[in-house]
Design a protein around this motif. Structure first.
Motif, PDB file in Angstrom:
ATOM      1  N   MET A   1      56.012 -19.914  23.033  1.00  0.00           N
ATOM      2  CA  MET A   1      57.101 -19.612  23.817  1.00  0.00           C
ATOM      3  C   MET A   1      57.752 -20.787  24.291  1.00  0.00           C
ATOM      4  O   MET A   1      59.190 -20.859  24.535  1.00  0.00           O
ATOM      5  N   PHE A   2      56.987 -22.007  24.489  1.00  0.00           N
ATOM      6  CA  PHE A   2      57.684 -23.211  24.660  1.00  0.00           C
ATOM      7  C   PHE A   2      58.780 -23.881  23.805  1.00  0.00           C
ATOM      8  O   PHE A   2      59.716 -24.357  24.277  1.00  0.00           O
ATOM      9  N   ASP A   3      58.426 -23.485  22.358  1.00  0.00           N
ATOM     10  CA  ASP A   3      59.355 -23.978  21.476  1.00  0.00           C
ATOM     11  C   ASP A   3      60.836 -23.091  21.822  1.00  0.00           C
ATOM     12  O   ASP A   3      61.928 -23.466  21.414  1.00  0.00           O
ATOM     13  N   VAL A   4      60.602 -21.797  21.956  1.00  0.00           N
ATOM     14  CA  VAL A   4      61.736 -20.935  22.307  1.00  0.00           C
ATOM     15  C   VAL A   4      62.665 -21.343  23.566  1.00  0.00           C
ATOM     16  O   VAL A   4      63.807 -21.662  23.494  1.00  0.00           O
ATOM     17  N   LEU A   5      61.937 -21.963  24.700  1.00  0.00           N
ATOM     18  CA  LEU A   5      62.478 -22.348  25.791  1.00  0.00           C
ATOM     19  C   LEU A   5      63.442 -23.679  25.332  1.00  0.00           C
ATOM     20  O   LEU A   5      64.341 -23.943  25.822  1.00  0.00           O
ATOM     21  N   VAL A   6      62.536 -24.514  24.730  1.00  0.00           N
ATOM     22  CA  VAL A   6      63.348 -25.671  24.406  1.00  0.00           C
ATOM     23  C   VAL A   6      64.618 -25.509  23.472  1.00  0.00           C
ATOM     24  O   VAL A   6      65.531 -26.345  23.659  1.00  0.00           O
ATOM     25  N   LEU A   8      66.533 -22.854  23.725  1.00  0.00           N
ATOM     26  CA  LEU A   8      67.418 -22.355  24.498  1.00  0.00           C
ATOM     27  C   LEU A   8      67.921 -23.502  25.400  1.00  0.00           C
ATOM     28  O   LEU A   8      69.400 -23.640  25.365  1.00  0.00           O
ATOM     29  N   TYR A   9      67.147 -24.469  25.908  1.00  0.00           N
ATOM     30  CA  TYR A   9      67.939 -25.568  26.354  1.00  0.00           C
ATOM     31  C   TYR A   9      68.719 -26.371  25.460  1.00  0.00           C
ATOM     32  O   TYR A   9      69.763 -26.859  26.211  1.00  0.00           O
ATOM     33  N   GLU A  10      68.294 -26.586  24.529  1.00  0.00           N
ATOM     34  CA  GLU A  10      69.208 -27.584  23.711  1.00  0.00           C
ATOM     35  C   GLU A  10      70.421 -26.716  23.148  1.00  0.00           C
ATOM     36  O   GLU A  10      71.410 -27.613  22.564  1.00  0.00           O
ATOM     37  N   ASN A  11      70.535 -25.573  22.993  1.00  0.00           N
ATOM     38  CA  ASN A  11      71.433 -24.922  22.373  1.00  0.00           C
ATOM     39  C   ASN A  11      72.331 -24.310  23.390  1.00  0.00           C
ATOM     40  O   ASN A  11      73.556 -23.653  23.048  1.00  0.00           O
ATOM     41  N   TYR A  12      72.382 -24.007  24.746  1.00  0.00           N
ATOM     42  CA  TYR A  12      72.872 -23.205  25.517  1.00  0.00           C
ATOM     43  C   TYR A  12      73.008 -24.092  26.839  1.00  0.00           C
ATOM     44  O   TYR A  12      72.211 -24.595  27.331  1.00  0.00           O
ATOM     45  N   PHE A 125      65.483 -26.507  36.349  1.00  0.00           N
ATOM     46  CA  PHE A 125      66.565 -26.832  36.488  1.00  0.00           C
ATOM     47  C   PHE A 125      67.818 -26.153  35.742  1.00  0.00           C
ATOM     48  O   PHE A 125      68.936 -26.355  36.195  1.00  0.00           O
ATOM     49  N   TRP A 126      67.507 -26.065  34.580  1.00  0.00           N
ATOM     50  CA  TRP A 126      68.433 -25.603  33.770  1.00  0.00           C
ATOM     51  C   TRP A 126      68.782 -23.966  34.212  1.00  0.00           C
ATOM     52  O   TRP A 126      70.185 -23.718  34.207  1.00  0.00           O
ATOM     53  N   SER A 127      68.039 -23.414  34.455  1.00  0.00           N
ATOM     54  CA  SER A 127      68.211 -21.870  35.117  1.00  0.00           C
ATOM     55  C   SER A 127      68.944 -22.045  36.491  1.00  0.00           C
ATOM     56  O   SER A 127      69.827 -21.041  36.786  1.00  0.00           O
TER      57      SER A 127
END
Length: 150
Positions: A1-6, A8-12, A125-127
């Motif tokens: 799950m954390f890989d998906v979150l990272v 998303l952070y890096e690409n959006y 922070f991102w959200s």
């Protein structure tokens, strides 16, 4: 799950830059993420959005957080210490702290790995569409053994 979150952070840039769930699921699947970790990450992010809505407009600048025994056990000393560090540095106000604790509590198992907590902080922070300052980003991304002492 954390890989998906990272990812998303890096690409959006922000959460509202992400496509709708169905399209995002297809995109994440096409880059190699498993469907169960995609679903878990998107469900977790939905929880961030729900918690953000419940904490909108909260002040509480002088609040003191006392951790329940179950929170202490789940978060662990390192994570609680890091949350306290961010609070004392003035970068994690009480409403965001509560969002971090809520989302950390949504992760099964415990005590929570400090690196996972750092991703949770980053995603909060991102959200909210906020960019942490450079020193905090350094704390969130750079392992202590990789730091250069100037």
């Amino acid at each position: 799950m954390f890989d998906v979150l990272v990812y998303l952070y890096e690409n959006y840039w922000r959460p509202d830059a992400c496509p709708e769930h169905d399209q995002l699921t297809r995109k994440l699947s096409s880059v190699g993420f498993e469907s169960d970790e995609i679903e878990e990450a998107l469900t977790w992010l939905d929880g961030v959005a729900a918690v953000a809505q419940s904490h909108v407009g909260e002040q509480g600048a002088q609040s003191v957080r006392v951790y329940a025994p179950v929170e202490q056990e789940h978060l662990g000393d390192a994570s609680i210490g890091f949350i306290s560090f961010l609070e004392s540095a003035g970068v994690l106000p009480p409403p965001m702290r509560e969002m971090v604790i809520d989302r950390a509590s949504a992760i099964p198992g415990g005590p929570l790995n400090l690196e996972d907590l750092k991703i949770i902080v980053l995603m909060v922070f991102w959200s909210l569409g906020e960019e942490p300052d450079a020193l905090i980003l350094d704390e969130l991304f750079v392992d202590e053994e990789d730091r250069l002492i100037h």
